[in-house]
Design an enzyme around this catalytic site. Structure first.
Site, PDB file in Angstrom:
ATOM      1  N   HIS A 102       9.439  -3.694   3.274  1.00 56.43           N
ATOM      2  CA  HIS A 102       9.003  -3.939   1.893  1.00 56.43           C
ATOM      3  C   HIS A 102      10.209  -4.268   1.012  1.00 56.43           C
ATOM      4  CE1 HIS A 102       5.706  -1.063   3.209  1.00 56.43           C
ATOM      5  NE2 HIS A 102       5.014  -2.101   2.782  1.00 56.43           N
ATOM      6  N   MET A 141       0.850  -1.195   0.000  1.00 52.86           N
ATOM      7  CA  MET A 141       0.000   0.000   0.000  1.00 52.86           C
ATOM      8  C   MET A 141       0.888   1.249   0.000  1.00 52.86           C
ATOM      9  SD  MET A 141      -3.391  -0.944   2.137  1.00 52.86           S
ATOM     10  CE  MET A 141      -2.740  -0.772   3.766  1.00 52.86           C
ATOM     11  N   GLU A 177       6.147 -11.329   7.833  1.00 50.80           N
ATOM     12  CA  GLU A 177       5.603 -11.987   9.032  1.00 50.80           C
ATOM     13  C   GLU A 177       5.168 -10.995  10.106  1.00 50.80           C
ATOM     14  OE1 GLU A 177       8.368 -14.905  10.447  1.00 50.80           O
ATOM     15  OE2 GLU A 177       8.007 -16.214   8.726  1.00 50.80           O
TER      16      GLU A 177
END
Ligand code: PAF
Length: 252
Positions: free
Chosen positions: A36, A29, A147
């Site tokens: 990321h 997003m 995770e």
């Protein structure tokens, strides 16, 4: 780096790819951080081509204020993806992704109701629906999830199995700042005194304490505890520091 805004353009580009090549997909997003980029790096190492999507998915925000306050840093995101050697960035808009205006949904009826799902009604319906759409659009061989959002990863993996999706769902370890705080786009919204306190969340999750002692320690430090629970060999927590909600989990 190819930046594609139109889903049809991606489908055309994808149709001309070699059939035995691998495609790694990192859905995001935006408001990208080290976490990321670690997914991108893993995808790079394991695939011929890497595609990243940036789409702030409104259907997974149960609180409109949370959606409005979500950081948007598109230019910086594109330059860090370019530096990371990403091949394709997909930037679809709401009307393209939701031609049905969210009349059709993916709903999981058990695990999605616990932990984050209990305090954010409808959140995982929105997550599973957008991920199903993106996986169908991108048609990757592998898709990568962190995770830190462990409940999200489990629900997506089980959805992929339940619907016989071809994409392999891969989990990647939580990336932390030097002081232990899990990297999150929401960290940027912490005030400086909240940011200084935030690493105590992870520290308290890893300490040898009863769950009741863990909760009161967090509260006495100034956190508002949303939940703290142990489930399937993991300890999960969600807390508020001011207006910012942080989540984390550790294996036990
Ligand atoms: O983890 C996220 O950033 C989002 O939940 C995801 C998987 C990109 C779906 O919008």
């Amino acid at each position: 780096m190819l930046v594609i805004k139109n889903i049809q353009d991606w489908l055309q580009a994808h149709a001309s790819r070699e059939s035995n090549s691998t495609l790694g997909f990192v859905p995001t997003m935006g408001a990208l951080h080290k976490g990321h980029l670690s997914l991108v790096d893993r995808s790079h190492r394991e695939n011929d081509t890497t595609i990243v999507s940036i789409f702030v998915n409104p259907t997974q925000f149960n609180d409109p204020k949370d959606l409005n306050g979500y950081p948007q840093t598109l230019e910086a995101d594109l330059s860090s993806l370019e530096n990371a050697g990403v091949d394709v960035v997909l930037l679809p808009d709401y009307n393209q992704v939701y031609p049905d205006d969210y009349r059709y949904k993916i709903i999981e009826s058990e695990f999605s109701q616990k932990l984050c799902g209990a305090s954010r009604p409808g959140h995982f319906d929105g997550v599973l629906t957008i991920v199903m759409k993106l996986l169908n659009i991108v048609q990757a061989t592998h898709a990568y999830f962190g995770e830190k959002d462990y409940q999200q990863y489990v629900l997506i993996k089980e959805m992929a199995e339940a619907f016989f999706l071809r994409t392999r769902i891969v989990s990647c370890p939580t990336i932390r700042e030097d002081d232990g705080l899990a990297c999150s786009s929401r960290n940027a919204r912490l005030k400086s005194e909240e940011r200084a306190l935030a690493p105590q969340f992870y520290k308290t999750l890893t300490q040898k304490l009863s769950m009741a002692a863990r909760k009161s320690q967090l509260e006495s430090l100034g956190f508002k505890v949303d939940y703290l629970e142990e489930f399937k060999n993991r300890r999960f927590g969600a807390v508020y520091l001011g207006k910012v909600r942080l989540i984390d989990n550790v294996a036990i």
